[in-house]
Enzyme design. Structure first.
Site, PDB file in Angstrom:
ATOM      1  N   ASP A  79      32.903 -25.290 -44.231  1.00  0.00           N
ATOM      2  CA  ASP A  79      33.309 -23.902 -44.169  1.00  0.00           C
ATOM      3  C   ASP A  79      34.764 -23.890 -43.481  1.00  0.00           C
ATOM      4  OD1 ASP A  79      33.052 -25.295 -41.543  1.00  0.00           O
ATOM      5  OD2 ASP A  79      31.620 -23.799 -40.590  1.00  0.00           O
ATOM      6  N   ASN A 149      25.237 -20.841 -29.919  1.00  0.00           N
ATOM      7  CA  ASN A 149      24.350 -19.754 -30.219  1.00  0.00           C
ATOM      8  C   ASN A 149      23.448 -19.940 -31.511  1.00  0.00           C
ATOM      9  OD1 ASN A 149      26.042 -19.688 -32.528  1.00  0.00           O
ATOM     10  ND2 ASN A 149      26.789 -17.799 -32.206  1.00  0.00           N
ATOM     11  N   HIS A 151      24.074 -21.267 -34.288  1.00  0.00           N
ATOM     12  CA  HIS A 151      24.517 -21.230 -35.754  1.00  0.00           C
ATOM     13  C   HIS A 151      24.899 -22.349 -36.644  1.00  0.00           C
ATOM     14  CE1 HIS A 151      29.277 -21.536 -34.206  1.00  0.00           C
ATOM     15  NE2 HIS A 151      28.851 -22.807 -34.718  1.00  0.00           N
ATOM     16  N   GLU A 156      26.286 -17.253 -38.384  1.00  0.00           N
ATOM     17  CA  GLU A 156      26.012 -16.827 -37.080  1.00  0.00           C
ATOM     18  C   GLU A 156      24.629 -16.179 -37.037  1.00  0.00           C
ATOM     19  OE1 GLU A 156      27.996 -17.746 -34.973  1.00  0.00           O
ATOM     20  OE2 GLU A 156      30.046 -16.992 -35.479  1.00  0.00           O
TER      21      GLU A 156
END
Ligand code: GLP
Length: 250
Positions: A79, A149, A151, A156
C-alpha cells in the site's frame, strides 16, 4: 482457497527469535521458488512492526555466505498513502522502504514497485498495479502486519473480502496510530483483501499487547468484515508469527 482453514500459529518468547524465524522461513520459501526456475513475487509490508524484520533481512543479505537471495525477488508493496506531495514525502511508504530496506542491499532486488501516490488518476494506477502483479506471475508470498483495528495493508474495517487494489479512506484509529492525529494523509491506495488472498502463502506478524484484540478477532471470533484480518481464514496457507503479548487472548 478453503473456507475457515486452520492457520499455523507460531508463538515466540522474544521478538528477536520471531524475526529470525520469519527471515529463515522466507529464505526457505523463496529459495524453493528460485530452485523451480522462477523469481518469487513478494507483497511487502511497512509499519513499525516490520523495521526489525528489514534490518535482519538486510544483515542476512549482506553476509558473505548468505542463503537469502534478494537479487531474485520481485517486490510489490502492499500500500501507499495518497496523495503524496513534497511536504509529506518523508512519511510515505516509498521513503520507508528505501530507508529500511532497499538502500541497505548490496545487490538490488530483481524488481520493485510501489503504488504511485503521485498518480493523477488513482483508479488507473490501482488497476495497472493489479495487471503488473499478474504480468510478474502473481503473488507467491504476502507478508502482513495487522492494525489495532484489524486492518491488513490498508483494508480498513468494512472492506469486502473480495476487494482488489483501490483508493480508500483511512480510519481515524489508523491515522492516530500512524501519525498521532497529524493531518498528513486522509487516503491511501492498497491491495485489496482479494488481492492478498490470491497469494500462494501468507505470513502475518504481530507483537505487543496492543495487537492482542485484533489477533483474537482475526483468528478466533466470528468472521466479520469489521475485522478485515478475519478474512484470512479463507486462505489455506497462513502462518501467524506472534509474540506472547499479541497472542495472550487466543
Ligand atoms: C500500517 C500498514 C499496515 C501495517 C499496520 C500496522 O499503516 N498499512 O500494513 O501492518 O498499519 O502497523 P504497525 O506495525 O506500525 O503497528
Amino acid at each position: 482457497m478453503t473456507l475457515s482453514a486452520k492457520p499455523q500459529i507460531w508463538r515466540f518468547d522474544n521478538a528477536n527469535a520471531l524475526y529470525y524465524a520469519l527471515v529463515d522461513t522466507l529464505t526457505t520459501s523463496t529459495n524453493q521458488i528460485i530452485a523451480e526456475g522462477k523469481r518469487p513475487v513478494l507483497a511487502l509490508p511497512t509499519g513499525n512492526t516490520m523495521v526489525p524484520f528489514y534490518r535482519i533481512a538486510t544483515e542476512a543479505q549482506n553476509q558473505k555466505d548468505t542463503k537469502l537471495n534478494v537479487s531474485q525477488w520481485q517486490c510489490f508493496n502492499l500500500d501507499e498513502y495518497y496523495p503524496i506531495t513534497e511536504a509529506n514525502q518523508p512519511y510515505t511508504f516509498d521513503s520507508f522502504m528505501d530507508q529500511h530496506f532497499y538502500s541497505h542491499l548490496n545487490e538490488p532486488v530483481a524488481f520493485r514497485k510501489i503504488l504511485n501516490g503521485r498518480a493523477r488518476d488513482p483508479l488507473q494506477e490501482c488497476n495497472r498495479y493489479e495487471e503488473l502483479i499478474q504480468e510478474r506471475g502473481g503473488i507467491d508470498i504476502a507478508i502482513l502486519g495487522i492494525g489495532t483495528n484489524g486492518h491488513i495493508a490498508f483494508n480498513e474495517p468494512g472492506s469486502e473480502f473480495d476487494s482488489r487494489t483501490r483508493l480508500v479512506e483511512l480510519h481515524p484509529q489508523t491515522l492516530m496510530a500512524n501519525f498521532q492525529g497529524q493531518a498528513l494523509f486522509t487516503h491511501a491506495m492498497t491491495m485489496g483483501i482479494g488481492t492478498l488472498l490470491s497469494a500462494k502463502q501468507i505470513f502475518v506478524v504481530a507483537l505487543g499487547k496492543n495487537k492482542a484484540n485484533a489477533v483474537k478477532a482475526a483468528i478466533q471470533d466470528v468472521e466479520s468484515r469489521m475485522c478485515p484480518a478475519s478474512g484470512l481464514r479463507r486462505h489455506s496457507n497462513v502462518t501467524w508469527f506472534l509474540d506472547q503479548d499479541a497472542s495472550q487472548l487466543i
